[in-house]
Design a protein around this motif. Structure first.
Motif: not given
Length: 491
Positions: A269, A286, A291, A293, A310-311
């Motif tokens: 990420y 994305h 990803k 953060r 990141q999710d």
């Protein structure tokens, strides 16, 4: 009292592992070589030049292998580094010299014209000459000294909300606990590799990833200048799995011709700080499989303080996430009382990664740190899920291309121009840099407004990124009920 000498430990554990590398030209040091170089440097400075524990060395240089060796030397000797921004004006650097009183100025030859223009009477050590002294094998051993927890590793100057920079003490204790927080949050391992583009005069250029990676025995690639095309190529070539950047960098990389064709499958990420990243930029990365953060930090604390997993990057757009492992926080109103969820208050932080204070500035230290809590001046709110959001900056600071800019510094310079009565500076949106400065001035009776004169004066006394992009003259500046400038009515 304790010893913190990371290079010597990794020289024992993984002596042949590459610690740090450069790309143009290609150079590298293993942990054994880094430790040897730091030992030689420590021996030369302490025994030959008689630089003592606690004395300062100001450094005017781009990031390099030599700079990392200087950092490793500080962990062995207790000598304090004062990184200086090479984009500053001569008068700004002279002020930093007078404030920190360094024993020597270590400078790269490329900044010889800038150094020769300084008015300060300071002895200069040229970086290449200094390291050419380290070839004698008898210097390869140096016993690290004991260091107090709050002993300064760095003095990092931040733009001043009062018009003059303040030197934040970055201690060896802060180094340790910031590294632990970062490693926990980002899951850093010795097999990781990052490519650092952040400059060495920022805490971000040292303490977001460089020093935590050194603590974990990982590998650091250094770029002394941000080049989006070359950076993308390196990420693919090196299989880099962590990267820290500011929003401007991510936007420029996404616009690069290499963006579509480069493979970044190894990237775990990107860590992004400085300001909120627009949703469209997050979506672009994305779709690329990278990803994002986002987080929050500041020179005086951490700097790695919060992180948005990141999710959650899209679901909690604009959030700085949740506090890292050893970070205590509270959000308070103007009376110091904790606020309820979704209410706005000042962000206050506590923990072993808080600065001991500002260099020789007890008044500023006591104002910022109250009963162990560092008052950031940032206004935040916490939602019902415990996610934090920066709502506003209490100190009027804005961010231009990743650089913190304090209006008070610019206003002080503008008011020194003959004929200027009052001055106010705000940050306004800019497609490339995120924000740039806009200056508003009023003129004394009989004096005329000259944008070129103001711009030239600012350029002579301020770093380029601080010089306002826009100027406007007003009959009077808007004021609030208490007679202070009402910045919200400036646009």
């Amino acid at each position: 009292m304790y010893r913190k000498d990371w290079a010597s430990k990794w020289a024992e554990y993984t002596p042949n592992k590459v610690a740090v590398k450069e790309y143009r030209p290609a150079r590298s040091l293993t942990y054994q070589e880094l430790n040897n170089q730091a030992n030689s440097l420590a021996h030369y400075l302490v025994h030959d030049l008689k630089v003592g524990k606690g004395e300062r060395l100001m450094v005017l240089a781009e990031h390099s292998i030599e700079y990392v060796a200087l950092f490793s030397m500080t962990q062995k000797t207790g000598i304090t580094l004062v990184p200086v921004n090479f984009r500053l004006s001569v008068s700004e650097i002279d002020y930093l010299i007078s404030d920190s009183e360094p024993r020597f100025l270590i400078a790269e030859r490329k900044f010889e014209d800038l150094v020769s223009s300084l008015k300060s009477n300071i002895e200069v050590l040229w970086l290449d000459d200094l390291f050419s002294q380290l070839n004698n094998s008898e210097y390869q051993r140096f016993e690290a000294v004991e260091l107090e927890e709050d002993h300064p590793a760095f003095i990092l100057y931040t733009s001043g909300s009062t018009g003059f920079p303040k030197g934040a003490i970055y201690s060896h204790k802060m180094l340790l606990w910031n590294s632990l927080n970062t490693s926990q949050s980002l899951e850093i391992t010795p097999s990781d590799l990052t490519i650092n583009c952040m400059p060495p005069f920022h805490t971000g250029g040292w303490n977001v990833l460089v020093t935590p990676m050194l603590h974990r025995g990982a590998t650091i690639g250094l770029m002394n200048k941000f080049d989006p095309d070359f950076l993308l190529e390196l990420m693919e070539q090196e299989k880099s799995n962590l990267f820290m950047g500011v929003p401007t960098m991510l936007k420029m990389m996404a616009d690069s011709e290499r963006f579509k064709s480069v493979s970044l499958d190894a990237m775990r990420y990107f860590i992004v700080g400085g300001e909120a990243l627009p949703l469209e930029v997050i979506d672009t990365w994305h779709r690329k499989g990278v990803k994002i953060r986002q987080g929050y930090g500041l020179t005086e604390v951490g700097p790695n303080l919060t992180s948005l997993h990141q999710d959650d990057a899209e679901q909690k757009i604009g959030s700085i996430g949740k506090p890292n492992f050893y970070v205590e926080y509270k959000i308070v109103d103007e009376q110091g009382r904790r606020v309820e969820p979704n209410e706005v208050g000042e962000f206050c932080l506590k923990g072993p990664m808080v600065t001991p204070g500002y260099w020789r500035n007890e008044e500023a230290s006591q104002k910022a740190i109250v009963e162990g809590w560092f008052h950031t001046g940032d206004l935040v709110k916490e939602d019902n899920d415990g996610y934090l959001y920066v709502v506003d900056r209490k100190k009027c600071m804005f961010i231009s291309g990743g650089e913190n800019v304090y209006p008070a510094e610019i206003e002080r310079v503008l008011r020194a121009v003959y004929g200027v009565d009052e001055a106010a500076v705000i940050g306004v949106k800019d497609a490339k840099w995120g924000e740039v400065g806009k200056a508003f001035v009023t003129m004394k009776p009989g004096c005329s407004f000259s944008e070129s004169l103001l711009r030239e004066h600012c350029a002579n006394h301020l770093a380029k990124f601080k010089v306002p992009r826009h100027f406007e003259v007003l009959d009077e500046l808007p004021k609030n009920g208490s007679g202070k400038i009402d910045r919200k009515n400036l646009a």
